[in-house]
Write a protein that holds these residues in place. Structure first.
Motif, short mmCIF file in Angstrom:
data_model
loop_
_atom_site.label_atom_id
_atom_site.label_comp_id
_atom_site.label_asym_id
_atom_site.label_seq_id
_atom_site.Cartn_x
_atom_site.Cartn_y
_atom_site.Cartn_z
N TYR A 1 0.84 -1.19 0.00
CA TYR A 1 0.00 0.00 0.00
C TYR A 1 0.88 1.24 0.00
CZ TYR A 1 -3.77 -3.12 1.50
OH TYR A 1 -4.70 -4.14 1.58
N THR A 2 0.39 2.31 -0.61
CA THR A 2 1.10 3.59 -0.55
C THR A 2 1.13 4.08 0.89
OG1 THR A 2 -0.92 4.88 -0.95
CG2 THR A 2 0.38 4.22 -2.90
N GLU A 3 2.06 4.97 1.19
CA GLU A 3 2.18 5.52 2.56
C GLU A 3 0.88 6.14 3.06
OE1 GLU A 3 4.49 5.71 5.02
OE2 GLU A 3 5.93 4.48 3.94
N ASP A 4 0.12 6.78 2.16
CA ASP A 4 -1.10 7.48 2.56
C ASP A 4 -2.37 6.71 2.21
OD1 ASP A 4 -0.90 7.75 -0.18
OD2 ASP A 4 -1.43 9.89 -0.19
N ALA A 5 -2.25 5.42 1.95
CA ALA A 5 -3.40 4.61 1.57
C ALA A 5 -4.45 4.55 2.68
CB ALA A 5 -2.94 3.19 1.21
N THR A 6 -5.67 4.20 2.30
CA THR A 6 -6.74 4.00 3.27
C THR A 6 -7.37 2.63 3.01
OG1 THR A 6 -8.43 5.08 1.90
CG2 THR A 6 -7.21 6.47 3.46
N TYR A 7 -7.91 2.05 4.10
CA TYR A 7 -8.51 0.71 4.00
C TYR A 7 -9.70 0.71 4.93
CZ TYR A 7 -8.46 -4.50 4.13
OH TYR A 7 -8.76 -5.83 4.04
N GLY A 8 -10.89 0.47 4.38
CA GLY A 8 -12.08 0.51 5.20
C GLY A 8 -13.15 -0.46 4.77
N TRP A 9 -14.15 -0.59 5.65
CA TRP A 9 -15.33 -1.40 5.37
C TRP A 9 -16.46 -0.97 6.27
CZ3 TRP A 9 -10.81 -3.77 7.23
CH2 TRP A 9 -10.82 -4.20 8.55
N ASN A 10 -17.66 -1.35 5.90
CA ASN A 10 -18.83 -1.05 6.70
C ASN A 10 -19.07 -2.19 7.68
OD1 ASN A 10 -22.09 -1.63 6.72
ND2 ASN A 10 -21.51 0.49 7.11
N VAL A 11 -19.54 -1.82 8.88
CA VAL A 11 -19.79 -2.81 9.93
C VAL A 11 -21.26 -2.71 10.36
CG1 VAL A 11 -18.92 -3.78 12.09
CG2 VAL A 11 -17.43 -2.36 10.71
N GLY A 12 -22.15 -2.68 9.43
CA GLY A 12 -23.57 -2.59 9.75
C GLY A 12 -24.08 -1.17 9.65
N PRO A 13 -25.33 -0.94 10.05
CA PRO A 13 -25.97 0.35 9.80
C PRO A 13 -25.41 1.52 10.61
CG PRO A 13 -27.40 -1.06 11.09
CD PRO A 13 -26.24 -1.89 10.68
N GLU A 14 -24.67 1.27 11.67
CA GLU A 14 -24.22 2.35 12.55
C GLU A 14 -22.72 2.55 12.61
OE1 GLU A 14 -26.39 4.38 13.95
OE2 GLU A 14 -28.05 3.19 13.14
N GLN A 15 -21.94 1.71 11.93
CA GLN A 15 -20.50 1.76 12.16
C GLN A 15 -19.71 1.45 10.89
OE1 GLN A 15 -19.03 -1.15 15.06
NE2 GLN A 15 -18.23 0.56 16.21
N ASP A 16 -18.58 2.14 10.75
CA ASP A 16 -17.61 1.87 9.70
C ASP A 16 -16.25 1.63 10.33
OD1 ASP A 16 -19.37 2.31 7.53
OD2 ASP A 16 -19.00 4.46 7.57
N PHE A 17 -15.41 0.94 9.61
CA PHE A 17 -14.01 0.77 10.00
C PHE A 17 -13.17 1.53 8.98
CE2 PHE A 17 -9.88 -1.00 9.40
CZ PHE A 17 -9.41 -1.13 10.69
N MET A 18 -12.12 2.22 9.45
CA MET A 18 -11.21 2.90 8.53
C MET A 18 -9.82 2.97 9.15
SD MET A 18 -10.78 4.22 5.56
CE MET A 18 -12.49 4.35 5.02
N ALA A 19 -8.85 2.50 8.37
CA ALA A 19 -7.43 2.66 8.72
C ALA A 19 -6.84 3.64 7.70
CB ALA A 19 -6.71 1.32 8.64
N VAL A 20 -6.09 4.62 8.21
CA VAL A 20 -5.53 5.67 7.36
C VAL A 20 -4.01 5.61 7.44
CG1 VAL A 20 -5.42 8.15 6.94
CG2 VAL A 20 -7.56 7.12 7.74
N GLY A 21 -3.38 5.38 6.32
CA GLY A 21 -1.92 5.31 6.26
C GLY A 21 -1.43 3.88 6.40
N ARG A 22 -0.26 3.64 5.84
CA ARG A 22 0.31 2.30 5.84
C ARG A 22 0.48 1.72 7.25
NH1 ARG A 22 5.68 2.10 2.87
NH2 ARG A 22 4.39 2.22 1.02
N ASP A 23 0.88 2.57 8.21
CA ASP A 23 1.08 2.05 9.57
C ASP A 23 -0.22 1.55 10.18
OD1 ASP A 23 3.79 2.62 9.39
OD2 ASP A 23 3.64 4.49 10.52
N GLU A 24 -1.31 2.32 10.02
CA GLU A 24 -2.60 1.86 10.56
C GLU A 24 -3.10 0.64 9.79
OE1 GLU A 24 -5.77 4.69 11.08
OE2 GLU A 24 -4.61 5.89 12.50
N ILE A 25 -2.86 0.60 8.49
CA ILE A 25 -3.26 -0.58 7.73
C ILE A 25 -2.54 -1.81 8.28
CG2 ILE A 25 -3.10 -1.70 5.46
CD1 ILE A 25 -3.69 1.11 4.25
N ARG A 26 -1.24 -1.68 8.50
CA ARG A 26 -0.46 -2.81 9.05
C ARG A 26 -0.92 -3.17 10.46
NH1 ARG A 26 4.39 -0.51 9.65
NH2 ARG A 26 3.71 0.05 11.74
N ASP A 27 -0.98 -2.17 11.34
CA ASP A 27 -1.22 -2.44 12.76
C ASP A 27 -2.67 -2.73 13.11
OD1 ASP A 27 1.49 -1.95 13.06
OD2 ASP A 27 1.21 0.10 13.79
#
Length: 183
Positions: free
Chosen positions: A36-62
């Motif tokens: 992933y690029t250094e500033d990449a984002t990775y997310g998904w929906n977790v039902g009607p009230e919640q989303d998941f989002m990781a911002v940046g390579r470190d959050e994507i990894r960790d």
């Protein structure tokens, strides 16, 4: 969205599939973060009230590939179909979710329906973002079945304890409040 040579995208997909399979066998998906690029984002929906989002390579990894995959060691996510759009630089991969544990009749616990990942290519052999989609209700039903059959690994039990603790879990946001939108 820039266009990319089809051969470059195909090579990226081949590398991704090979590294994904290697990480799956190792039970550690964190090395995928290097794709992933250094500033990449990775997310998904977790039902009607919640989303998941990781911002940046470190959050994507960790967080996305570390915290969120903890307890899923032994699970497999075989890709069934890959669709490449070289004009938009995007890829969709459709996958299954299969547990290592088996039911009393010997069949694998499998999340029904279609799971998938939608990627945007950022060039230089890296994704600039990823959005996953899956049926959260089906995932929950399989986890509940595994609980009833005492088929959870210790790692999965810890996942469920964390999710039901009432504590804020990094990466989870009320719908519409994530630092980057799903769309």
């Amino acid at each position: 969205m820039p266009a990319f040579p089809r051969a470059e995208l195909d090579e990226m997909v081949d590398r991704w599939l090979a590294e994904n399979e290697r990480c799956e066998h190792a039970g550690d998906w964190r090395p995928l973060a290097l794709m992933y690029t250094e500033d990449a984002t990775y997310g998904w929906n977790v039902g009607p009230e919640q989303d998941f989002m990781a911002v940046g390579r470190d959050e994507i990894r960790d967080i996305a590939l570390g915290q969120e995959m903890e307890g899923l060691e032994g699970w497999r996510y075989p890709y069934q179909k890959i669709i490449v759009d070289d004009r938009q630089g995007e890829v969709i991969g459709l996958w299954k979710q299969l547990a290592e544990a088996t039911r009393p009749d010997g069949t694998a616990y499998e999340v029904p329906g279609i799971g998938g990942s939608w990627f945007r290519y950022g060039g230089n052999g890296m994704w600039s973002w990823q959005r996953d989609f899956f049926d959260f209700g089906n995932v929950s039903a399989v986890y509940l079945e595994m609980i009833k059959n005492d088929a959870l690994s210790d790692g999965m039990k810890k996942r469920i304890e964390r999710a039901t603790s009432g504590q804020r879990i990094p990466g989870y946001f009320r719908r519409g409040q994530a630092p980057v939108a799903i769309w």
